[in-house]
Design an enzyme around this catalytic site. Sequence first.
Site, PDB file in Angstrom:
ATOM      1  N   THR A  80       0.852  -1.199   0.000  1.00  0.00           N
ATOM      2  CA  THR A  80       0.000   0.000   0.000  1.00  0.00           C
ATOM      3  C   THR A  80       0.883   1.243   0.000  1.00  0.00           C
ATOM      4  OG1 THR A  80      -1.769  -1.165   1.160  1.00  0.00           O
ATOM      5  CG2 THR A  80      -1.750   1.237   1.354  1.00  0.00           C
ATOM      6  N   GLN A 189       0.831  -9.977  -6.143  1.00  0.00           N
ATOM      7  CA  GLN A 189       0.333 -11.354  -6.269  1.00  0.00           C
ATOM      8  C   GLN A 189       1.120 -12.151  -7.306  1.00  0.00           C
ATOM      9  OE1 GLN A 189      -1.764 -12.584  -4.169  1.00  0.00           O
ATOM     10  NE2 GLN A 189      -2.757 -10.794  -3.266  1.00  0.00           N
ATOM     11  N   SER A 209       5.151  -7.102  -1.611  1.00  0.00           N
ATOM     12  CA  SER A 209       4.844  -7.119  -0.180  1.00  0.00           C
ATOM     13  C   SER A 209       5.238  -8.475   0.398  1.00  0.00           C
ATOM     14  CB  SER A 209       3.331  -6.889  -0.024  1.00  0.00           C
ATOM     15  OG  SER A 209       2.984  -6.762   1.315  1.00  0.00           O
ATOM     16  N   ALA A 210       6.076  -8.458   1.440  1.00  0.00           N
ATOM     17  CA  ALA A 210       6.675  -9.708   1.937  1.00  0.00           C
ATOM     18  C   ALA A 210       5.654 -10.727   2.439  1.00  0.00           C
ATOM     19  CB  ALA A 210       7.657  -9.385   3.072  1.00  0.00           C
ATOM     20  N   CYS A 334      -9.270  -6.870   2.477  1.00  0.00           N
ATOM     21  CA  CYS A 334      -9.514  -5.526   2.998  1.00  0.00           C
ATOM     22  C   CYS A 334     -10.862  -4.976   2.553  1.00  0.00           C
ATOM     23  CB  CYS A 334      -8.390  -4.575   2.623  1.00  0.00           C
ATOM     24  SG  CYS A 334      -8.140  -4.465   0.880  1.00  0.00           S
TER      25      CYS A 334
HETATM   26  N1  C6P Z   1      -4.436  -7.933  -0.911  1.00  0.00           N
HETATM   27  C1  C6P Z   1      -6.197  -9.578  -0.484  1.00  0.00           C
HETATM   28  O1  C6P Z   1      -6.914 -10.232   0.279  1.00  0.00           O
HETATM   29  P1  C6P Z   1      -0.308  -4.675   1.706  1.00  0.00           P
HETATM   30  O2  C6P Z   1      -1.169  -5.346   2.689  1.00  0.00           O
HETATM   31  O3  C6P Z   1      -0.394  -3.192   1.762  1.00  0.00           O
HETATM   32  O4  C6P Z   1       1.090  -5.150   1.756  1.00  0.00           O
HETATM   33  O5  C6P Z   1      -0.846  -5.155   0.257  1.00  0.00           O
HETATM   34  C2  C6P Z   1      -1.912  -4.517  -0.388  1.00  0.00           C
HETATM   35  C3  C6P Z   1      -2.150  -5.154  -1.721  1.00  0.00           C
HETATM   36  C4  C6P Z   1      -1.739  -4.492  -2.860  1.00  0.00           C
HETATM   37  N2  C6P Z   1      -1.892  -5.030  -4.077  1.00  0.00           N
HETATM   38  C5  C6P Z   1      -2.472  -6.233  -4.243  1.00  0.00           C
HETATM   39  C6  C6P Z   1      -2.615  -6.800  -5.618  1.00  0.00           C
HETATM   40  C7  C6P Z   1      -2.920  -6.959  -3.133  1.00  0.00           C
HETATM   41  O6  C6P Z   1      -3.464  -8.163  -3.310  1.00  0.00           O
HETATM   42  C8  C6P Z   1      -2.777  -6.387  -1.840  1.00  0.00           C
HETATM   43  C9  C6P Z   1      -3.324  -7.111  -0.635  1.00  0.00           C
HETATM   44  C10 C6P Z   1      -5.055  -8.764   0.093  1.00  0.00           C
HETATM   45  O7  C6P Z   1      -6.360  -9.596  -1.696  1.00  0.00           O
HETATM   46  C11 C6P Z   1      -5.471  -8.015   1.314  1.00  0.00           C
HETATM   47  S1  C6P Z   1      -6.659  -6.748   0.948  1.00  0.00           S
END
Ligand code: C6P
Length: 393
Positions: A80, A189, A209-210, A334
């Site tokens: 994010t 992803q 994202s780790a 989310c």
């Molecule tokens: N998607 C899902 O259930 P963070 O948590 O900030 O590191 O990642 C955010 C994020 C950004 N881009 C993509 C493509 C994502 O899939 C995600 C996180 C999770 O799909 C949690 S909402």
Amino acid sequence: MFYNDAKMTRIYLDNNATTIVDPLVRQAMEPFFCEQYGNPNSLHQFGTEVHPALRTSMNRLYAGINASDKDDVIVNGCATEGNNTVLKGVWFDQIRGGTKDHIVTTSVEHPCVGNTARFLQTLGAKVTFLPVNHDGRVEADAVRDAITPRTALVSVMWANNETGILFPVREIAEVCRDAGVLFHTDAVQAIGKVKVDVAEVPVDFLTFSAHKFHGPKGAGGLFVRRGLRLPPLLHGGEQMGNKRAGTVNVANFVGMGLAMELAVSNLPYEDKEVRRLRDRLEDGLLSLKDTMVVGRRELRAPNTVFLSVRGVEGEALLWDLNKAGIAASTGSACASESLEASPIISAIGAGPELSHTGIRLSLSRFTTQDEVDETVRVFRKAVERLRAISSAY
Ligand code: C6P
């Protein structure tokens, strides 16, 4: 199969929301809590003794995406943050007050891209949200057609978090390069599921994202192609070469580096064994009548299936699965409290009767065949039960 203390089944098929930390990663992180806990910016031994681990970790991140040492990889708190840094950074650096005011993105990005673009609209940016086609993708031609002389940035995800559908990022990156437009991809992803190589795919910015690849939560990375400038999102100290202020989370940084190395070395397993288990799960679920999978298999990351089950509310199914100890989701974690239909189901043009019937199952290299088979068994029973009491079926 995982059991908790009460010997309850615990099957985790929500790996697109987050993943278990690999025990090797946890082990590598441990010394940085109570032994080597110095601030890496301190000049004394407590600070300097963590430098070798940080260097190793950074090298692993560069190697994992095949970045050159002239490129930047900025370690931050999450994807994010990385995505906000790119969109707002391009706004401040390139768009605001200049001749360019246009961003092209898609209607199925994660909210940290979509909502950031919407925020920039309130500041004057023009944003095109490209719809996906019946394959759930945005093709390079659509991006080419959307670009105007005022376009500063194109942001298209590598793999969709809800469906696992892979976007043609290489072709899109080439379109952007030829048009002289900056290209960002959210590869959250994709890392650990498919090859992500910034030497092959000419992206300008890439985020990851780790915790999506068996690393810790609270650690992310932003690749910035050599020669490009991006103002920091967080101003403050001189950490990360003035590109991201704030004391580095040493344990997380170390964990993310090793998690990246393991994710990349496990790619052949992911492609063969995780794919085999995903296909087995998918075949088992599709043998139920009136079910539909979103996206062709060959266009999807090997770990994800997004299924629509006619006559069954995704939430109700999720609840039945959860009672049986199986974790899945109806889409993005989310947005799990939103009553809105899944945007991807709407985007592929499915009718309103299908819009609340989606369920996402996402595997990892820790998923076993027993877990898959048990899920198929429980899922079938739950669908039969819910359909029997459904007025819509
Ligand atoms: N998607 C899902 O259930 P963070 O948590 O900030 O590191 O990642 C955010 C994020 C950004 N881009 C993509 C493509 C994502 O899939 C995600 C996180 C999770 O799909 C949690 S909402």
